[in-house]
Design a protein around this motif. Sequence first.
Motif, mmCIF file in Angstrom:
data_model
loop_
_atom_site.group_PDB
_atom_site.id
_atom_site.type_symbol
_atom_site.label_atom_id
_atom_site.label_comp_id
_atom_site.label_asym_id
_atom_site.label_seq_id
_atom_site.Cartn_x
_atom_site.Cartn_y
_atom_site.Cartn_z
ATOM 1 N N SER A 1 31.335 44.376 44.585
ATOM 2 C CA SER A 1 31.346 43.002 44.635
ATOM 3 C C SER A 1 32.083 42.294 43.321
ATOM 4 C CB SER A 1 29.722 42.373 44.515
ATOM 5 O OG SER A 1 28.967 42.733 45.541
ATOM 6 N N SER A 2 32.085 43.013 42.351
ATOM 7 C CA SER A 2 32.702 42.554 41.227
ATOM 8 C C SER A 2 34.209 42.934 41.160
ATOM 9 C CB SER A 2 32.256 43.477 39.875
ATOM 10 O OG SER A 2 32.909 43.139 38.476
ATOM 11 N N THR A 3 34.809 43.882 41.607
ATOM 12 C CA THR A 3 36.071 44.188 41.962
ATOM 13 C C THR A 3 36.712 43.459 42.879
ATOM 14 O OG1 THR A 3 35.641 46.213 43.229
ATOM 15 C CG2 THR A 3 36.184 46.320 40.942
ATOM 16 N N LYS A 4 36.076 43.162 44.280
ATOM 17 C CA LYS A 4 36.555 42.067 45.114
ATOM 18 C C LYS A 4 36.560 40.688 44.435
ATOM 19 C CE LYS A 4 34.714 44.599 49.053
ATOM 20 N NZ LYS A 4 33.360 44.430 50.301
ATOM 21 N N ALA A 5 35.596 40.106 43.859
ATOM 22 C CA ALA A 5 35.716 38.862 43.180
ATOM 23 C C ALA A 5 36.769 38.913 41.990
ATOM 24 C CB ALA A 5 34.257 38.520 42.662
ATOM 25 N N GLY A 6 37.033 39.900 41.457
ATOM 26 C CA GLY A 6 38.056 39.972 40.473
ATOM 27 C C GLY A 6 39.575 39.873 40.837
ATOM 28 N N ALA A 7 39.634 40.776 41.961
ATOM 29 C CA ALA A 7 40.904 40.717 42.707
ATOM 30 C C ALA A 7 41.398 39.236 43.545
ATOM 31 C CB ALA A 7 40.965 41.740 43.783
ATOM 32 N N LYS A 8 40.108 38.777 43.897
ATOM 33 C CA LYS A 8 40.278 37.307 44.536
ATOM 34 C C LYS A 8 40.697 36.309 43.475
ATOM 35 C CE LYS A 8 40.413 34.620 48.207
ATOM 36 N NZ LYS A 8 41.579 34.578 49.055
ATOM 37 N N LEU A 9 40.019 36.118 42.357
ATOM 38 C CA LEU A 9 40.243 35.347 41.437
ATOM 39 C C LEU A 9 41.503 35.392 40.822
ATOM 40 C CD1 LEU A 9 39.201 33.114 39.382
ATOM 41 C CD2 LEU A 9 38.579 35.163 37.670
ATOM 42 N N CYS A 10 41.976 36.528 40.609
ATOM 43 C CA CYS A 10 43.442 36.518 40.312
ATOM 44 C C CYS A 10 44.293 36.541 41.416
ATOM 45 C CB CYS A 10 43.582 38.326 39.987
ATOM 46 S SG CYS A 10 45.145 38.750 38.707
ATOM 47 N N GLU A 11 44.245 36.673 42.499
ATOM 48 C CA GLU A 11 45.019 36.407 43.536
ATOM 49 C C GLU A 11 45.191 34.845 43.878
ATOM 50 O OE1 GLU A 11 45.152 36.434 48.451
ATOM 51 O OE2 GLU A 11 43.904 37.965 47.227
ATOM 52 N N LEU A 12 43.672 34.194 43.605
ATOM 53 C CA LEU A 12 43.809 32.571 43.971
ATOM 54 C C LEU A 12 44.378 31.904 42.892
ATOM 55 C CD1 LEU A 12 42.338 30.239 45.419
ATOM 56 C CD2 LEU A 12 40.387 30.617 43.761
ATOM 57 N N LEU A 13 44.290 32.239 41.768
ATOM 58 C CA LEU A 13 44.876 31.429 40.501
ATOM 59 C C LEU A 13 46.400 31.615 40.236
ATOM 60 C CD1 LEU A 13 41.810 31.174 37.881
ATOM 61 C CD2 LEU A 13 42.259 29.751 39.727
ATOM 62 N N PHE A 14 46.602 32.773 40.772
ATOM 63 C CA PHE A 14 48.104 33.427 40.752
ATOM 64 C C PHE A 14 48.925 32.360 41.668
ATOM 65 C CE2 PHE A 14 51.767 36.180 41.672
ATOM 66 C CZ PHE A 14 52.442 35.745 40.503
ATOM 67 N N GLU A 15 48.405 32.162 42.868
ATOM 68 C CA GLU A 15 48.941 31.601 43.797
ATOM 69 C C GLU A 15 48.716 29.823 43.710
ATOM 70 O OE1 GLU A 15 47.277 32.409 47.567
ATOM 71 O OE2 GLU A 15 47.888 34.427 47.585
ATOM 72 N N ASP B 1 46.664 49.573 41.938
ATOM 73 C CA ASP B 1 45.342 50.406 41.734
ATOM 74 C C ASP B 1 45.646 51.050 40.304
ATOM 75 O OD1 ASP B 1 44.200 49.788 44.078
ATOM 76 O OD2 ASP B 1 45.288 51.385 45.264
ATOM 77 N N GLU B 2 46.033 50.311 39.447
ATOM 78 C CA GLU B 2 46.103 50.661 37.957
ATOM 79 C C GLU B 2 44.941 50.396 37.075
ATOM 80 O OE1 GLU B 2 49.743 49.413 36.443
ATOM 81 O OE2 GLU B 2 50.943 50.641 37.816
ATOM 82 N N THR B 3 44.125 49.480 37.688
ATOM 83 C CA THR B 3 42.782 49.113 37.059
ATOM 84 C C THR B 3 41.965 48.447 38.035
ATOM 85 O OG1 THR B 3 41.999 47.881 35.037
ATOM 86 C CG2 THR B 3 43.623 46.670 36.505
ATOM 87 N N PRO B 4 40.795 48.743 37.789
ATOM 88 C CA PRO B 4 39.910 48.014 39.147
ATOM 89 C C PRO B 4 39.723 46.643 39.326
ATOM 90 C CG PRO B 4 38.711 49.742 37.646
ATOM 91 C CD PRO B 4 40.020 49.405 36.988
ATOM 92 N N GLY B 5 39.991 45.965 38.115
ATOM 93 C CA GLY B 5 40.000 44.458 38.565
ATOM 94 C C GLY B 5 38.614 44.042 38.651
ATOM 95 N N HIS B 6 37.712 44.387 37.396
ATOM 96 C CA HIS B 6 36.271 43.592 37.639
ATOM 97 C C HIS B 6 36.230 42.225 37.329
ATOM 98 C CE1 HIS B 6 33.459 46.966 38.331
ATOM 99 N NE2 HIS B 6 34.532 47.767 37.980
ATOM 100 N N TYR B 7 35.665 41.553 38.031
ATOM 101 C CA TYR B 7 35.389 39.939 37.789
ATOM 102 C C TYR B 7 35.326 39.630 36.280
ATOM 103 C CZ TYR B 7 34.242 35.024 38.668
ATOM 104 O OH TYR B 7 34.283 33.796 38.811
ATOM 105 N N PRO B 8 34.171 39.964 35.570
ATOM 106 C CA PRO B 8 34.222 39.646 34.190
ATOM 107 C C PRO B 8 35.452 39.590 33.504
ATOM 108 C CG PRO B 8 32.283 40.688 34.712
ATOM 109 C CD PRO B 8 33.303 40.998 35.903
ATOM 110 N N VAL B 9 36.170 40.756 33.661
ATOM 111 C CA VAL B 9 37.355 41.170 32.979
ATOM 112 C C VAL B 9 38.471 40.246 33.412
ATOM 113 C CG1 VAL B 9 39.132 43.084 32.274
ATOM 114 C CG2 VAL B 9 36.720 43.691 32.799
#
Length: 232
Positions: A99-113, A131-139
């Motif tokens: 849940s955390s890594t999916k949300a983190g990736a989505k946040l990064c993707e969304l705001l980058f776009e 895949d160099e880092t998991p991308g957890h949401y809090p991070v």
Amino acid sequence: MTTDADAFLSALRLSDSFLPVGGYTASYGLEQYLNEGRIETHDELEAVVAAFLRRVVGPCEVVALSNAHAASADAALDAFCAVDERLHAVTMPREFRESSTKAGAKLCELLFEVDGDRAFDAAVANAIDADETPGHYPVVFGAVAQTRGLSRREACLAYAHAFVTGLLGAAQRLGRFGHTAIQSILESLRPVIAAVCDRYVERDPSAMVSFAPLAEIMGMRHERAGRRLFMS
């Protein structure tokens, strides 16, 4: 606290359930607490959410977020990744990690776009994609908050508030508690949110730890539940 309008509005945006990162699909085991009849009253729900704050959000996720914020301020991608890996290691239930890594990736993707090319946002997005880092949401939240002008404490407060409203929203959508009870609990937890953030905002990444064994068990049982409204 900041008086800058852009930073304040960014805090509201990042802590709003309207932000489409999938937070509405996560209950972090709360659904299983309710399924097993472990939460039946207003006071019991408040106690469980307060325990999440004191045992998981504060000593684990606030520490991760704050140090990711600092890494972003220094444009230190290696430090960011080290914090992310530490959080990944101490988050035991698989459902919580996913849940955390999916949300983190989505946040990064969304705001980058949406927000355009910000150098550290781009570096984080590339590291997650490779895949160099998991991308957890809090991070990711910590880095995003820093690049948008929030202080470390402000970022932690916004995140903790969003976490609490997410759990309480889950309890409400499960049909067990009404609007008035949920708002009463949210008001009661305000001092806990502030105290937890103040206690852990300056902690070193090595101090990151999560100790909520029953919540973790509920998360693991939830994965095998016969019926589920939430993914975690």
